[in-house]
Design an enzyme around this catalytic site. Structure first.
Site, PDB file in Angstrom:
ATOM      1  N   GLY A  16       0.812  -1.210   0.000  1.00 40.70           N
ATOM      2  CA  GLY A  16       0.000   0.000   0.000  1.00 40.70           C
ATOM      3  C   GLY A  16       0.842   1.256   0.000  1.00 40.70           C
ATOM      4  CE  LYS A  17       3.544   2.889  -4.627  1.00 40.74           C
ATOM      5  NZ  LYS A  17       3.842   3.393  -5.998  1.00 40.74           N
ATOM      6  CB  THR A  20       3.350   9.324   5.980  1.00 42.77           C
ATOM      7  OG1 THR A  20       2.460  10.284   6.533  1.00 42.77           O
ATOM      8  CG2 THR A  20       4.724   9.478   6.619  1.00 42.77           C
ATOM      9  CB  THR A  22       5.688   3.101  -0.055  1.00 44.96           C
ATOM     10  OG1 THR A  22       5.395   4.276  -0.820  1.00 44.96           O
ATOM     11  CG2 THR A  22       5.345   1.870  -0.872  1.00 44.96           C
ATOM     12  CG  ASP A 143      -6.946   8.311   9.914  1.00 46.06           C
ATOM     13  OD1 ASP A 143      -8.061   8.712   9.519  1.00 46.06           O
ATOM     14  OD2 ASP A 143      -6.009   8.069   9.131  1.00 46.06           O
TER      15      ASP A 143
END
Length: 375
Positions: A16-17, A20, A22, A143
């Site tokens: 995933g990327k 902030t 990768t 988050d």
């Protein structure tokens, strides 16, 4: 696990990327040539970005704290000695690999994107348990969303991405078991939010330029146990964050309510056609749960109280939520021992280990940072 040596790592695939960094799936070429024990490596995508660097280092410090106070539904840092690798422009740390993906991907595979009540109770219980531990350490997650809830090889959950988390005065964890919940029919209905004419809920201009609002570049303050950063993901952000009046741990309970609604009905409750409309809905629109009133809809409505002081979890933290009728019968002390979670990722045995990496980490980073070819 020994210290990380970037020269020994080979990349299997990109997991995933984010804003902030990768995340890669890697293995050790010398000690684990068959990739039977892969792990996740999160590294700073743009080393020249100082704000991203600070956020990655902040996340590493949070993970270091969690490693010192482990919990079955929270991640730890891998490696001994210095957990953060910083060399030749590489800033990275290692985490356990969660082969089940995230809750968002799992939800997309379900009919109508809706979880069964038993699955909901299982997953929400583990999230409440994880947040309870975080809050007892003085950490507000800030988050919570399906993409930040990963599924371990065992089928149990773990929270991920702590770069927006915030240290606040600790919320004490009560050692005694939660009190029995009162019967649902004796619980008063939650209050509706004030009408739009109420000055306390007047919509202010949105301060965010992107869906995921970040505190970077803004002055962050803490006063009387509150944070004034404008952070979160727009569909999950709490009213007090939008209002800018300061927020505490209750923003996580609001996000839990949004998550519970989304898992129950296949969509988030306040999404509008624009970011401004979404924020207006968060501030003014009452939560409307389809169908008959149940312990689940009662839980959702109480978590989505606009006024944080009236929100379930505000006064006594997670213990209030654990006592709710919806969680009746949950054995909180042995959640991690459940042998058959609702979903267990396929191919978690040694015979199904991932393909070995075909490129070493240094080569991967070199190609990643190469300028795009000119037309």
């Amino acid at each position: 696990m020994p210290n990380l040596d970037p020269d020994d790592l080979r990349v299997i695939k990109t997991l995933g990327k984010g804003a902030t960094g990768t995340v890669l799936l890697v293995h050790r070429s010398l000690s684990d040539p068959s990739a039977s024990s892969p792990f996740a490596l999160k590294f700073l995508t743009d080393p020249s970005n100082s704000s991203s660097r600070n956020r990655l280092l902040h996340e590493a410090s949070v993970l270091s704290l969690l490693s010192s106070h482990p919990h079955p539904f929270l991640p730890i840092l891998l490696g001994s000695g210095d957990h953060v690798v910083s060399r030749d422009g590489l800033l990275a740390f290692a985490l356990p690999y969660c082969p089940g993906g995230d809750l968002h991907l799992l939800q997309g595979q379900l009919p109508d994107r809706v979880f069964s009540t038993s699955s909901l109770r299982f997953y929400l219980s583990e999230i409440v348990s994880a947040l309870r531990h975080l809050h007892s350490l003085g950490l507000a997650f800030r988050d919570l969303k399906p993409e930040n809830i990963l599924i371990q090889h065992s089928g149990h959950l773990t929270l991920a991405d702590f770069d927006l988390s915030k240290q606040l005065p600790r919320q004490p964890s009560v050692a005694s078991p939660p009190r029995p919940c009162s019967n649902l029919k004796h619980q008063p209905k939650p209050k509706l939010p004030p009408k739009s004419t109420s000055p306390g809920f007047t919509l202010r201009k949105a301060k965010a330029a992107t869906a995921r609002v970040s505190p970077v570049g803004r002055r962050r303050r803490s006063l009387m146990g509150k944070s004034y950063s404008f952070v979160g993901t727009e569909e999950y952000v709490a009213p007090e964050v939008i209002q800018g009046d300061g927020h505490g741990f209750s923003v996580d309970w609001w996000a839990l309510g949004v998550l519970a609604y989304e898992m129950s009905f296949g969509k988030t409750p306040f999404k509008g056609n624009t970011k401004k409309e979404t924020f207006r809905n968060v501030l003014l629109k009452p939560v409307l749960c389809p169908g008959k009133r149940t312990s689940l809809t009662d839980l959702i409505e109480r978590l989505l109280a606009k006024d944080p002081a009236e929100r379930l979890g505000y006064h006594r933290g997670a213990d209030e939520i654990m006592e709710h009728e919806f969680f009746r019968g949950v054995q909180w002390d042995i959640l991690a021992e459940v042998a058959r979670p609702p979903f267990i990722p396929p191919g978690t045995g040694e015979e199904d280990s991932p393909t070995t990496g075909v490129v070493d980490l240094a080569e991967y980073l070199r190609k990643l940072r190469e300028p795009p070819p000119s037309a």
